[in-house]
Motif scaffolding. Structure first.
Motif, PDB file in Angstrom:
ATOM      1  N   PRO A 200      17.334   7.897   6.359  1.00  0.00           N
ATOM      2  CA  PRO A 200      16.176   8.239   7.187  1.00  0.00           C
ATOM      3  C   PRO A 200      15.096   8.981   6.403  1.00  0.00           C
ATOM      4  CG  PRO A 200      17.904   9.852   7.505  1.00  0.00           C
ATOM      5  CD  PRO A 200      18.442   8.838   6.530  1.00  0.00           C
ATOM      6  N   PRO A 201      13.952   9.204   7.025  1.00  0.00           N
ATOM      7  CA  PRO A 201      12.929  10.030   6.373  1.00  0.00           C
ATOM      8  C   PRO A 201      13.373  11.487   6.298  1.00  0.00           C
ATOM      9  CG  PRO A 201      12.259   9.436   8.611  1.00  0.00           C
ATOM     10  CD  PRO A 201      13.507   8.680   8.324  1.00  0.00           C
ATOM     11  N   ARG A 202      12.823  12.216   5.332  1.00  0.00           N
ATOM     12  CA  ARG A 202      13.024  13.668   5.242  1.00  0.00           C
ATOM     13  C   ARG A 202      11.727  14.335   5.677  1.00  0.00           C
ATOM     14  NH1 ARG A 202      16.873  10.592   3.273  1.00  0.00           N
ATOM     15  NH2 ARG A 202      18.418  11.559   1.893  1.00  0.00           N
ATOM     16  N   VAL A 203      11.850  15.454   6.386  1.00  0.00           N
ATOM     17  CA  VAL A 203      10.658  16.110   6.923  1.00  0.00           C
ATOM     18  C   VAL A 203      10.637  17.592   6.555  1.00  0.00           C
ATOM     19  CG1 VAL A 203      10.528  14.488   8.858  1.00  0.00           C
ATOM     20  CG2 VAL A 203      11.736  16.661   9.143  1.00  0.00           C
ATOM     21  N   ASP A 204       9.500  18.209   6.760  1.00  0.00           N
ATOM     22  CA  ASP A 204       9.279  19.625   6.483  1.00  0.00           C
ATOM     23  C   ASP A 204       9.730  20.433   7.707  1.00  0.00           C
ATOM     24  OD1 ASP A 204       8.261  22.187   6.047  1.00  0.00           O
ATOM     25  OD2 ASP A 204       6.437  21.450   5.064  1.00  0.00           O
ATOM     26  N   GLY A 205      10.793  21.237   7.532  1.00  0.00           N
ATOM     27  CA  GLY A 205      11.333  22.010   8.643  1.00  0.00           C
ATOM     28  C   GLY A 205      10.347  23.000   9.220  1.00  0.00           C
ATOM     29  N   GLU A 297      18.784  20.927   4.731  1.00  0.00           N
ATOM     30  CA  GLU A 297      19.308  20.415   3.463  1.00  0.00           C
ATOM     31  C   GLU A 297      19.893  21.505   2.577  1.00  0.00           C
ATOM     32  OE1 GLU A 297      18.470  17.225   1.582  1.00  0.00           O
ATOM     33  OE2 GLU A 297      17.988  16.134   3.395  1.00  0.00           O
ATOM     34  N   GLY A 298      19.777  22.768   2.981  1.00  0.00           N
ATOM     35  CA  GLY A 298      20.344  23.828   2.152  1.00  0.00           C
ATOM     36  C   GLY A 298      19.889  25.195   2.618  1.00  0.00           C
ATOM     37  N   TRP A 299      20.341  26.214   1.875  1.00  0.00           N
ATOM     38  CA  TRP A 299      19.978  27.596   2.202  1.00  0.00           C
ATOM     39  C   TRP A 299      18.511  27.889   1.922  1.00  0.00           C
ATOM     40  CZ3 TRP A 299      23.230  30.054   5.106  1.00  0.00           C
ATOM     41  CH2 TRP A 299      24.616  29.928   4.941  1.00  0.00           C
ATOM     42  N   ASP A 300      18.003  27.391   0.791  1.00  0.00           N
ATOM     43  CA  ASP A 300      16.701  27.839   0.284  1.00  0.00           C
ATOM     44  C   ASP A 300      15.680  26.723   0.214  1.00  0.00           C
ATOM     45  OD1 ASP A 300      17.751  30.473  -0.204  1.00  0.00           O
ATOM     46  OD2 ASP A 300      18.734  29.669  -1.981  1.00  0.00           O
ATOM     47  N   VAL A 302      13.096  24.002   2.790  1.00  0.00           N
ATOM     48  CA  VAL A 302      12.589  23.682   4.130  1.00  0.00           C
ATOM     49  C   VAL A 302      12.824  22.208   4.459  1.00  0.00           C
ATOM     50  CG1 VAL A 302      10.841  25.487   4.052  1.00  0.00           C
ATOM     51  CG2 VAL A 302      10.245  23.172   3.270  1.00  0.00           C
ATOM     52  N   GLU A 303      13.374  21.453   3.509  1.00  0.00           N
ATOM     53  CA  GLU A 303      13.584  20.023   3.731  1.00  0.00           C
ATOM     54  C   GLU A 303      14.660  19.805   4.786  1.00  0.00           C
ATOM     55  OE1 GLU A 303      14.271  15.906   1.150  1.00  0.00           O
ATOM     56  OE2 GLU A 303      14.200  17.848   0.134  1.00  0.00           O
ATOM     57  N   PHE A 334       8.224  14.323   4.225  1.00  0.00           N
ATOM     58  CA  PHE A 334       8.325  14.439   2.763  1.00  0.00           C
ATOM     59  C   PHE A 334       8.414  13.062   2.114  1.00  0.00           C
ATOM     60  CE2 PHE A 334      10.344  18.957   2.339  1.00  0.00           C
ATOM     61  CZ  PHE A 334       9.119  19.511   2.661  1.00  0.00           C
ATOM     62  N   ARG A 335       9.216  12.201   2.702  1.00  0.00           N
ATOM     63  CA  ARG A 335       9.334  10.832   2.186  1.00  0.00           C
ATOM     64  C   ARG A 335       9.897   9.935   3.271  1.00  0.00           C
ATOM     65  NH1 ARG A 335      14.770   9.998  -0.069  1.00  0.00           N
ATOM     66  NH2 ARG A 335      15.882  11.964  -0.339  1.00  0.00           N
ATOM     67  N   PRO A 336       9.549   8.659   3.247  1.00  0.00           N
ATOM     68  CA  PRO A 336      10.006   7.765   4.307  1.00  0.00           C
ATOM     69  C   PRO A 336      11.456   7.336   4.111  1.00  0.00           C
ATOM     70  CG  PRO A 336       8.715   6.537   2.711  1.00  0.00           C
ATOM     71  CD  PRO A 336       8.653   7.983   2.293  1.00  0.00           C
ATOM     72  N   GLY A 337      12.027   6.835   5.189  1.00  0.00           N
ATOM     73  CA  GLY A 337      13.345   6.216   5.083  1.00  0.00           C
ATOM     74  C   GLY A 337      13.226   4.840   4.446  1.00  0.00           C
TER      75      GLY A 337
END
Length: 620
Positions: A200-205, A297-300, A302-303, A334-337
């Motif tokens: 899928p796409p990734r987005v800015d949290g 996507e992780g602790w540090d 926003v992805e 951030f980027r498309p799927g």
């Protein structure tokens, strides 16, 4: 420039990392070839490990002495035990992972193993002499000799990425495809096919409105995967749930005419149990919404990973549809799927060790065998690495039965039934799932891992301690009786029948309303009995007591099946001389080359009468 290696592992994904670590830990000199040293153990899709049946696999990898459980524990940001409302055979651990930390931790493990060397390059060709692999030739024209090779190429073999009407070669976004190996393997006599997967796409949290979503926190008392002394999480990050709607679906439909899946540009079959969002709204037209998991996507970072929104539609359609999802109205992408097609090799061409029938000391593991998922890939890599090491040291094959591990079920399914779509593990695939629980993987497998030189002595000692504790707890519960006066007050609160006479604690635990935890909360006697033992041991003793009749029944089935598993079929058996075999049965047996009657009985197209004929022929 290069020495001769015992094992060359091609590809540094989850399968390749486990294969390299296992063979090196057991004493082989290993070369890990990867196209990019910075993407070792990359989580190409969702940042998570485990899940239904997959969590059991991770615990089995750990019990044998593999590394996936340890890496998961050290890099998780959330832990949940799934299916707790069901029986313990269905309980499945799952964690959200820190994507960057996961890859870093794996690289540290490999770099700290003195038997692992690295080479950044592409393996273009196998060196084969007299039906035996002798090494690889790289894109730089370098020939590197080895006694065995494990191919774990993932989605890179002739990988083709699709986004709407655009397509371009690649094994992963931003990385080139691997060419040459498929063509050579086909010339050598291997059958190849195409499969498809997607992301899928990734987005800015920072651009999401979480107030419009349902929070999904981790467990209040998070557990872990590894049986070693890794630490459980002290803090966790929440995931979130939202849903598509009819407006989302209408926007997505505007891109259907440009969909590579619907237009026929994608030829490979995709994963049945993880379809793209366009596939879901097309196949399930009666559903007005579909669940979306919003996963950090992780602790540090926003992805955010948009689980449930895998797609290969044009990027403008993806973006417009995303913004119609509640909470995503102002989402920044951030980027498309995208979808990716890649070559695989039907796994019926493999032995139960994952060595190929055609080329000696050549092993396949992971998506090259038609599977999907990090966990399925990792366990294949582990088994291929173990058997590559054992082959070059003239040791007997290491094979797990269906009754011993989910890993055994997976490999047995692949080599006997094959797969025409990406294979995913489920608890329903295991006929002995009451025996193959996530809580007892160490008791089932650690001794085996220790015997082959993979699991440490410390691990074995810990298992023995746990076994002794479990047996002691079972003995205490079987001999300790409680009177109505002592326990009826607690039973009344648990809304179960009151006692009329003294009863053992083990008998009380047979009742579905009662658990050790509930008894301990209401009874100081029980609380005092279990206080001296590890929580994990108490839980396992409870499961064994509560489900002993079901466990015994499955053990009887295992004994019955093992009688067939112990009937060996000689190598290169000539099925053509057994004239009573059906035509289909003979063809399937010749192609799969089963090593036992039990394995032969599970090959699609081999009938019970064919098995009877075979048993008569070998004198049984």
């Amino acid at each position: 420039m290069f020495q001769e290696y015992d094992v060359i592992v091609v590809g540094a994904g989850h399968a390749g990392c486990e294969a390299a670590a296992a063979a090196a830990t057991m004493g082989s000199k290993v070369l890990l070839i990867t196209m990019n040293m910075h993407t070792i153990a990359q989580m190409s899709c969702n940042p998570a490990m485990g899940g239904v049946a997959k969590g059991q696999i991770v615990r089995e990898i750990d019990a044998l002495g593999g590394q996936s459980g340890i890496v998961s524990d050290k890099t998780m940001i959330q832990f949940r035990m799934l299916n707790l409302s069901k029986g313990p055979a269905m309980w499945s651990p799952r964690c959200q992972s820190d994507r960057a930390m996961f890859a870093t931790e794996w690289r540290n493990i490999l770099e700290n193993n003195p038997n692992v060397d690295f080479w950044q390059d592409t393996a273009k060709e196998l060196l084969v002499e007299d039906g035996q692999v002798k090494g690889v030739k790289t894109s730089l024209g370098i020939e590197i000799k080895s006694k065995s090779v494990v191919l774990t190429n993932g989605t890179f073999l002739n990988g083709l990425i699709h986004i709407g009407e655009k397509n371009f070669g690649g094994g992963r976004t931003g990385e080139k495809a691997a060419t040459g190996l498929t063509e050579q393997l086909v010339q050598l006599g291997f059958q190849a096919g195409r499969m498809k997967t997607g992301t899928p796409p990734r987005v800015d949290g920072r651009s999401l409105d979480y107030s419009k979503m349902e929070e999904q926190p981790g467990d209040e008392k998070p557990a872990k995967f590894s049986y070693t002394d890794t630490k459980p999480l002290a803090k966790q990050r929440s995931c979130w749930i939202t849903y598509t709607n009819q407006e989302v679906h209408d926007v997505l439909k505007t891109g259907f005419e440009k969909s590579p899946m619907f237009s026929g540009r994608i030829k490979g079959l995709g994963p049945r149990y993880c379809p793209s969002v366009e596939d879901k709204i097309n196949r399930f037209a009666d559903k007005d919404r579909h669940q979306i998991f919003v996963e950090p996507e992780g602790w540090d970072t926003v992805e955010v990973y948009v689980n449930g929104f895998s797609t290969s539609l044009p990027e403008d359609v993806q973006y417009a549809a995303l913004r119609k999802i509640p909470g995503f109205e102002n989402a920044k992408m951030f980027r498309p799927g995208y979808a990716i097609e890649y070559d695989y090799f039907p796994p019926t061409q493999l032995k139960s060790t994952l060595e190929t029938h055609l080329i000696k000391n050549l092993f396949f593991a992971g998506q090259i065998n038609g599977t999907t998922g990090y966990e399925e890939a990792a366990c294949q890599g582990l088994m291929a690495g173990i058997n590559a090491h054992r082959n070059v040291n003239d040791l007997s094959p290491f094979v797990l039965k269906r009754s011993e591990a989910y890993i055994g079920v997976l490999i047995d399914d692949l080599i006997n039934k094959g797969t025409e779509e990406p294979y995913r593990m489920f608890t329903s695939r295991a006929e002995y799932r009451t025996l193959l629980r996530q809580d007892n993987a160490d008791i089932r497998l650690t001794a085996k891992g220790y015997e082959i030189g993979l699991a440490s002595e410390d691990r074995l000692d810990a298992v023995k301690k746990k076994q002794n504790e479990v047996e002691h707890i079972i003995s205490i519960f079987a001999t300790t009786k409680v009177s109505p006066e002592e326990i009826n007050g607690a039973l009344e609160q648990m809304e179960t029948a009151l006692l009329r006479e003294k009863t053992t604690l083990s008998q009380l635990l047979k009742r579905p309303q009662i658990s050790v935890q509930k008894l301990a909360e209401h009874s100081s006697i029980v609380a005092g009995l279990i206080a001296a033992f590890e929580e994990e041991s108490v839980q396992q003793a409870e499961i064994n007591l509560k489900y002993d009749s079901y466990i015994e029944k499955e053990m009887l089935l295992v004994d019955k099946m093992n009688r067939l598993e112990n009937l060996n079929i000689i190598d290169n058996f000539n099925y053509d001389i057994v004239t009573s075999l059906s035509y289909e049965g003979r063809e399937k047996l010749k192609r799969t080359r089963p090593s036992t009657i039990g394995q032969a009985s599970r090959i699609s197209g081999v009938s019970p009468s064919d098995i009877s004929v075979l048993m008569l022929y070998i004198g049984r």
